[in-house]
Every structure is written in structure tokens, then in C-alpha cells.
Design a protein around this motif. Sequence first.
Motif, PDB file in Angstrom:
ATOM      1  N   UNK A  23      -6.482  -5.610 -33.290  1.00 24.59           N
ATOM      2  CA  UNK A  23      -6.938  -5.304 -34.645  1.00 24.59           C
ATOM      3  C   UNK A  23      -8.423  -4.953 -34.642  1.00 24.59           C
ATOM      4  N   UNK A  24      -9.206  -5.692 -33.882  1.00 19.22           N
ATOM      5  CA  UNK A  24     -10.628  -5.360 -33.770  1.00 19.22           C
ATOM      6  C   UNK A  24     -10.815  -3.959 -33.186  1.00 19.22           C
ATOM      7  N   UNK A  25      -9.984  -3.598 -32.219  1.00 17.01           N
ATOM      8  CA  UNK A  25     -10.062  -2.252 -31.635  1.00 17.01           C
ATOM      9  C   UNK A  25      -9.733  -1.185 -32.687  1.00 17.01           C
ATOM     10  N   UNK A  26      -8.763  -1.459 -33.541  1.00 13.82           N
ATOM     11  CA  UNK A  26      -8.420  -0.513 -34.619  1.00 13.82           C
ATOM     12  C   UNK A  26      -9.599  -0.374 -35.586  1.00 13.82           C
ATOM     13  N   UNK A  27     -10.205  -1.488 -35.965  1.00 16.11           N
ATOM     14  CA  UNK A  27     -11.362  -1.430 -36.863  1.00 16.11           C
ATOM     15  C   UNK A  27     -12.513  -0.647 -36.229  1.00 16.11           C
ATOM     16  N   UNK A  28     -12.745  -0.865 -34.948  1.00  8.85           N
ATOM     17  CA  UNK A  28     -13.794  -0.119 -34.240  1.00  8.85           C
ATOM     18  C   UNK A  28     -13.478   1.373 -34.222  1.00  8.85           C
ATOM     19  N   UNK A  29     -12.221   1.709 -33.985  1.00 12.08           N
ATOM     20  CA  UNK A  29     -11.800   3.112 -33.955  1.00 12.08           C
ATOM     21  C   UNK A  29     -12.004   3.766 -35.327  1.00 12.08           C
ATOM     22  N   UNK A  30     -11.542   3.101 -36.370  1.00 13.82           N
ATOM     23  CA  UNK A  30     -11.679   3.642 -37.727  1.00 13.82           C
ATOM     24  C   UNK A  30     -13.154   3.846 -38.064  1.00 13.82           C
ATOM     25  N   UNK A  31     -13.980   2.852 -37.749  1.00 11.39           N
ATOM     26  CA  UNK A  31     -15.411   2.968 -38.042  1.00 11.39           C
ATOM     27  C   UNK A  31     -16.039   4.124 -37.261  1.00 11.39           C
ATOM     28  N   UNK A  32     -15.670   4.267 -35.997  1.00  8.62           N
ATOM     29  CA  UNK A  32     -16.217   5.358 -35.184  1.00  8.62           C
ATOM     30  C   UNK A  32     -15.765   6.717 -35.716  1.00  8.62           C
ATOM     31  N   UNK A  33     -14.489   6.831 -36.060  1.00  9.95           N
ATOM     32  CA  UNK A  33     -13.959   8.103 -36.546  1.00  9.95           C
ATOM     33  C   UNK A  33     -14.552   8.482 -37.901  1.00  9.95           C
ATOM     34  N   UNK A  34     -14.880   7.487 -38.708  1.00  7.67           N
ATOM     35  CA  UNK A  34     -15.470   7.765 -40.026  1.00  7.67           C
ATOM     36  C   UNK A  34     -16.825   8.457 -39.899  1.00  7.67           C
ATOM     37  N   UNK A  35     -17.484   8.260 -38.770  1.00 10.14           N
ATOM     38  CA  UNK A  35     -18.775   8.885 -38.554  1.00 10.14           C
ATOM     39  C   UNK A  35     -18.754  10.052 -37.587  1.00 10.14           C
ATOM     40  N   UNK A  36     -17.556  10.511 -37.216  1.00 14.77           N
ATOM     41  CA  UNK A  36     -17.424  11.593 -36.243  1.00 14.77           C
ATOM     42  C   UNK A  36     -17.033  12.896 -36.931  1.00 14.77           C
ATOM     43  N   UNK A  37     -17.969  13.868 -36.980  1.00 12.68           N
ATOM     44  CA  UNK A  37     -17.621  15.170 -37.580  1.00 12.68           C
ATOM     45  C   UNK A  37     -16.387  15.762 -36.903  1.00 12.68           C
ATOM     46  N   UNK A  38     -15.505  16.306 -37.703  1.00  6.20           N
ATOM     47  CA  UNK A  38     -14.272  16.888 -37.192  1.00  6.20           C
ATOM     48  C   UNK A  38     -13.098  15.927 -37.164  1.00  6.20           C
ATOM     49  N   UNK A  39     -13.371  14.631 -37.265  1.00  8.46           N
ATOM     50  CA  UNK A  39     -12.296  13.640 -37.286  1.00  8.46           C
ATOM     51  C   UNK A  39     -11.581  13.685 -38.633  1.00  8.46           C
ATOM     52  N   UNK A  40     -10.309  13.380 -38.636  1.00 11.57           N
ATOM     53  CA  UNK A  40      -9.562  13.335 -39.891  1.00 11.57           C
ATOM     54  C   UNK A  40     -10.060  12.216 -40.804  1.00 11.57           C
TER      55      UNK A  40
END
Length: 184
Positions: A23-40
Motif C-alpha cells: 500500500x505504501x508503494x501504491x501511495x508513493x507511485x500515485x504521488x510520483x505520477x501526480x507530479x510527472x508530466x505526461x502521466x495519466x
Amino acid sequence: ASWGYVAAIPKLSDDAETRVAETLAVLNYVAAQAGTPGSFLYQKVDVTRLATAGHSLGGATALAIAARDARIKAVVALDPVYHSSDASGQEGPPIWHPEVEANNIVAPTGILGAPPSSCNAQADYADIYPLVGAMHKASFLLNGVSHCVFADPGNFFCSFTCSGTVEADKTQLSQKYMTAWFNY
């Protein structure tokens, strides 16, 4: 999601500590993707307002995450179970230790419970609630429901294993409580 929340629903392991790590890995992924241009997810997630929710062992997992990760700003546990049990329903050792960690939960915490049943014979939510350290917390007992009411309608596995029913109107009620807590 229909209320505007971004929801991540991972398939988690059965092992409690592995579930927390996943779950922590999912939260880290979501947070990283939220700041990545081009990410959904780019600029679609407010990473300052992350929350966790879960049912049964998932409820205990959601609480454990809230106890360990300061990014969590709200948590809802749906009939959380922190004891293991064998096939006959006999209580086994704890799979999470709320007496050690629940005081670390500072995020607003909502706990919804059902009367004791074969899948939550100890009504673990009643033991967990007073241990939660959050200033804003609430515990709701939904009378006339089973442990399975928090599952999706049509979830026959829960009905089979817990001897309960999944009634759409009562499931919707639990969803309304959860959404209201997150909106609060």
C-alpha cells in the motif's frame, strides 16, 4: 470516484506486513505520477490530501498505514479485523497491533462496524477505536448488517466465507458514511 476522488484499488497479499508495504508503494507511485508530466495522473491528485480505506483485513491495513505515514490525512476502516482466525472461526494471533500503533494515528479516523459475526467475532473495531490517537474520530455501528455489507454487492465469496449477506441498500449506506467522512 464518483465524488471526485482518485481511487487506487490494489490487489494485496494476505500477509499483513506485506500489505502495508504494498500500500505504501501504491501511495508513493500515485504521488510520483501526480507530479510527472505526461502521466495519466499528472496534476489530478492532491498529494497533500491522501487517505486510506479498507474492509476487514484491509481496514486494519488502512489504519496501520495511517499510523505509519504522515501523508495520510483521513482514514476509514470498514469493520476492521486485526486478529487472524482458523477455518472454525477460532481467534488466532493478531495480524496488527493497535495497542502499539493506533495512538500514532493523527488523521481524522472513521470506523464503521457491524455486529459480531463469524468473520469478525471479536468485533475488533470496538477494541481499536479507543486506542486511536486522532482528535477527530468517530465510530459507527451499523445494526442489522453483516461483515459482508461493506463488500461490493455480488461478492459471493464474502457471503460464503462469513455466512452473511451483501444487500445493495445497506452497502450504499456504508458507502455514504465513508464518503461523508472523507468529505468532512
